[in-house]
Scaffold this motif. Structure first.
Motif, PDB file in Angstrom:
ATOM      1  N   TYR A  10      -1.045   7.378  37.456  1.00  0.00           N
ATOM      2  CA  TYR A  10      -1.099   8.156  38.695  1.00  0.00           C
ATOM      3  C   TYR A  10      -2.168   9.247  38.713  1.00  0.00           C
ATOM      4  O   TYR A  10      -2.615   9.671  39.782  1.00  0.00           O
ATOM      5  CB  TYR A  10       0.270   8.794  38.980  1.00  0.00           C
ATOM      6  CG  TYR A  10       0.615   9.939  38.052  1.00  0.00           C
ATOM      7  CD1 TYR A  10       0.196  11.247  38.318  1.00  0.00           C
ATOM      8  CD2 TYR A  10       1.353   9.717  36.890  1.00  0.00           C
ATOM      9  CE1 TYR A  10       0.493  12.293  37.459  1.00  0.00           C
ATOM     10  CE2 TYR A  10       1.650  10.761  36.026  1.00  0.00           C
ATOM     11  CZ  TYR A  10       1.217  12.039  36.318  1.00  0.00           C
ATOM     12  OH  TYR A  10       1.507  13.076  35.458  1.00  0.00           O
ATOM     13  N   ARG A  11      -2.611   9.738  37.547  1.00  0.00           N
ATOM     14  CA  ARG A  11      -3.536  10.880  37.551  1.00  0.00           C
ATOM     15  C   ARG A  11      -4.848  10.586  38.275  1.00  0.00           C
ATOM     16  O   ARG A  11      -5.466  11.497  38.816  1.00  0.00           O
ATOM     17  CB  ARG A  11      -3.845  11.319  36.115  1.00  0.00           C
ATOM     18  CG  ARG A  11      -2.828  12.273  35.516  1.00  0.00           C
ATOM     19  CD  ARG A  11      -3.268  12.789  34.158  1.00  0.00           C
ATOM     20  NE  ARG A  11      -2.313  13.750  33.607  1.00  0.00           N
ATOM     21  CZ  ARG A  11      -1.240  13.413  32.900  1.00  0.00           C
ATOM     22  NH1 ARG A  11      -0.999  12.135  32.658  1.00  0.00           N
ATOM     23  NH2 ARG A  11      -0.421  14.341  32.443  1.00  0.00           N
ATOM     24  N   CYS A  12      -5.271   9.330  38.272  1.00  0.00           N
ATOM     25  CA  CYS A  12      -6.559   9.021  38.911  1.00  0.00           C
ATOM     26  C   CYS A  12      -6.461   9.012  40.429  1.00  0.00           C
ATOM     27  O   CYS A  12      -7.483   9.008  41.111  1.00  0.00           O
ATOM     28  CB  CYS A  12      -7.104   7.688  38.409  1.00  0.00           C
ATOM     29  SG  CYS A  12      -6.163   6.238  38.944  1.00  0.00           S
ATOM     30  N   GLY A  13      -5.234   8.977  40.957  1.00  0.00           N
ATOM     31  CA  GLY A  13      -5.062   9.058  42.396  1.00  0.00           C
ATOM     32  C   GLY A  13      -5.064   7.734  43.119  1.00  0.00           C
ATOM     33  O   GLY A  13      -4.824   7.697  44.333  1.00  0.00           O
ATOM     34  N   HIS A  14      -5.338   6.629  42.414  1.00  0.00           N
ATOM     35  CA  HIS A  14      -5.313   5.324  43.074  1.00  0.00           C
ATOM     36  C   HIS A  14      -4.602   4.265  42.235  1.00  0.00           C
ATOM     37  O   HIS A  14      -4.832   3.071  42.396  1.00  0.00           O
ATOM     38  CB  HIS A  14      -6.726   4.860  43.435  1.00  0.00           C
ATOM     39  CG  HIS A  14      -7.644   4.675  42.272  1.00  0.00           C
ATOM     40  ND1 HIS A  14      -8.285   5.725  41.654  1.00  0.00           N
ATOM     41  CD2 HIS A  14      -8.033   3.567  41.601  1.00  0.00           C
ATOM     42  CE1 HIS A  14      -9.037   5.270  40.673  1.00  0.00           C
ATOM     43  NE2 HIS A  14      -8.888   3.964  40.607  1.00  0.00           N
ATOM     44  N   MET A  56      -9.005  12.001  37.702  1.00  0.00           N
ATOM     45  CA  MET A  56      -8.178  13.160  37.406  1.00  0.00           C
ATOM     46  C   MET A  56      -8.969  14.457  37.477  1.00  0.00           C
ATOM     47  O   MET A  56     -10.204  14.467  37.431  1.00  0.00           O
ATOM     48  CB  MET A  56      -7.547  13.012  36.019  1.00  0.00           C
ATOM     49  CG  MET A  56      -8.495  13.208  34.860  1.00  0.00           C
ATOM     50  SD  MET A  56      -7.685  13.134  33.228  1.00  0.00           S
ATOM     51  CE  MET A  56      -7.439  11.382  33.038  1.00  0.00           C
ATOM     52  N   ALA A  57      -8.244  15.556  37.556  1.00  0.00           N
ATOM     53  CA  ALA A  57      -8.854  16.881  37.548  1.00  0.00           C
ATOM     54  C   ALA A  57      -9.307  17.248  36.142  1.00  0.00           C
ATOM     55  O   ALA A  57      -8.713  16.822  35.142  1.00  0.00           O
ATOM     56  CB  ALA A  57      -7.855  17.917  38.051  1.00  0.00           C
ATOM     57  N   LYS A  58     -10.371  18.059  36.058  1.00  0.00           N
ATOM     58  CA  LYS A  58     -10.811  18.539  34.739  1.00  0.00           C
ATOM     59  C   LYS A  58      -9.693  19.305  34.049  1.00  0.00           C
ATOM     60  O   LYS A  58      -9.508  19.195  32.833  1.00  0.00           O
ATOM     61  CB  LYS A  58     -12.057  19.423  34.897  1.00  0.00           C
ATOM     62  CG  LYS A  58     -13.310  18.659  35.288  1.00  0.00           C
ATOM     63  CD  LYS A  58     -14.534  19.551  35.311  1.00  0.00           C
ATOM     64  CE  LYS A  58     -14.549  20.486  36.491  1.00  0.00           C
ATOM     65  NZ  LYS A  58     -15.804  21.277  36.578  1.00  0.00           N
ATOM     66  N   SER A  59      -8.943  20.061  34.813  1.00  0.00           N
ATOM     67  CA  SER A  59      -7.871  20.875  34.241  1.00  0.00           C
ATOM     68  C   SER A  59      -6.701  20.041  33.737  1.00  0.00           C
ATOM     69  O   SER A  59      -5.813  20.561  33.047  1.00  0.00           O
ATOM     70  CB  SER A  59      -7.364  21.872  35.287  1.00  0.00           C
ATOM     71  OG  SER A  59      -6.854  21.193  36.424  1.00  0.00           O
ATOM     72  N   ASP A  60      -6.679  18.750  34.062  1.00  0.00           N
ATOM     73  CA  ASP A  60      -5.587  17.871  33.649  1.00  0.00           C
ATOM     74  C   ASP A  60      -5.927  17.065  32.390  1.00  0.00           C
ATOM     75  O   ASP A  60      -5.075  16.328  31.882  1.00  0.00           O
ATOM     76  CB  ASP A  60      -5.236  16.908  34.786  1.00  0.00           C
ATOM     77  CG  ASP A  60      -3.753  16.546  34.836  1.00  0.00           C
ATOM     78  OD1 ASP A  60      -2.961  17.185  34.117  1.00  0.00           O
ATOM     79  OD2 ASP A  60      -3.402  15.626  35.586  1.00  0.00           O
ATOM     80  N   LEU A  61      -7.144  17.214  31.887  1.00  0.00           N
ATOM     81  CA  LEU A  61      -7.572  16.400  30.754  1.00  0.00           C
ATOM     82  C   LEU A  61      -6.669  16.612  29.537  1.00  0.00           C
ATOM     83  O   LEU A  61      -6.224  15.635  28.910  1.00  0.00           O
ATOM     84  CB  LEU A  61      -9.029  16.716  30.394  1.00  0.00           C
ATOM     85  CG  LEU A  61      -9.589  15.968  29.180  1.00  0.00           C
ATOM     86  CD1 LEU A  61      -9.644  14.466  29.442  1.00  0.00           C
ATOM     87  CD2 LEU A  61     -10.982  16.502  28.817  1.00  0.00           C
TER      88      LEU A  61
END
Length: 269
Positions: A10-14, A56-61
């Motif tokens: 899910y982190r990638c948004g698609h 994903m967001a940089k802050s989520d890495l």
């Protein structure tokens, strides 16, 4: 030894589902090894997540890395969970991307060209009204970028190396065999593997990446191969693995590889 190095969540948004759902799906279909390889953040952007539906967001890495490592420990003895990432390749930003990966215990990084000349490779509209010579030039540019990604030393695997055909099947008929051969030579010289990616079956082209014709030439040049479903839903984990194995044997391959701690693990076909 059954493995799948290319999965999203899910982190990638698609993609649908969390990481654990893909791991459980891998166990269900008999994988011994599963790689988690979600889309890299846009590290060169000033924004934390400029395209929430793509990466994903940089802050989520760190959250991503820590979750994979936690699940690796949880499922030890049931399935080998590998920490990977599918990284965009932008030549002008490769040093930045490399610096973001180096502090972390990635088992492998998949390098994928998703854009050429600032346009998505999956944008079918780019081809409208384009002359034959311009189409050849576009295909050459695509393989030039793939060659650069192989030379960069940042990747263990190169993703879907003819995915430009995904929504434009006629891409395969554009005459640029010498560019493909040059790219395959460079890939072999740099000891990078290419994936057989079965997600092409979900696109207009309706088949795997790359084509059998490219795989035959890859074998000739000594390119290593690996497997990736590119699953964006858990039900596609390991999709067509056995069919791919049989086809590779038919073409003439005798082995394929996956990566642990960035070292190839050779698996007989």
């Amino acid at each position: 030894m059954k493995f799948d190095l290319h999965t999203h969540h899910y982190r990638c948004g698609h993609a649908d589902g969390d990481i654990e759902s893909y791991i459980k799906a891998g166990i269900t279909v008999g994988l011994q090894v599963i790689g988690i390889s979600d889309h890299s953040p846009y590290f060169a952007s000033e924004q934390d997540q400029p395209h929430p539906g793509i990466a994903m967001a940089k802050s989520d890495l760190l959250n991503y890395i820590n979750e994979v490592l936690r699940l690796k420990a949880k499922y030890e003895g049931k399935i080998d969970v590998l920490l990977g990432m599918e990284s965009d390749f932008y030549p002008e930003s490769i040093d930045l991307y490399r610096s973001m990966y180096e502090p972390h215990p990635f088992d492998y990084i998949i390098g994928s060209v998703h854009h050429t000349r600032g346009i998505s490779i999956f944008n079918r509209n780019r081809w409208k009204g384009m002359s034959k010579s311009k189409k050849i030039d576009e295909k050459r540019e695509y393989y030039n970028l793939i060659s650069q990604s192989a030379r960069s030393g940042a990747f263990q695997v190169l993703g879907h190396i003819d995915a430009m055909k995904g929504y434009y099947p006629a891409f395969s008929e554009i005459e640029a065999e010498d560019a493909i051969d040059d790219t395959l030579r460079i890939i072999a010289q740099n000891n990078v593997a290419i994936e057989i990616n079965t997600s092409g079956k979900t696109k207009d082209v309706g088949g795997w990446y790359p084509s059998d014709a490219i795989l035959e030439r890859a074998l000739h040049f000594g390119v290593q191969v690996t497997f990736g479903s590119d699953a964006h839903v858990p039900s596609r984990v390991g999709d067509d693995w056995e069919l791919v194995r049989r086809q590779l044997k038919e073409i003439g391959f005798r082995e394929w590889v996956y990566y642990r701690q960035k070292q190839p693990v050779v698996v007989p076909l």
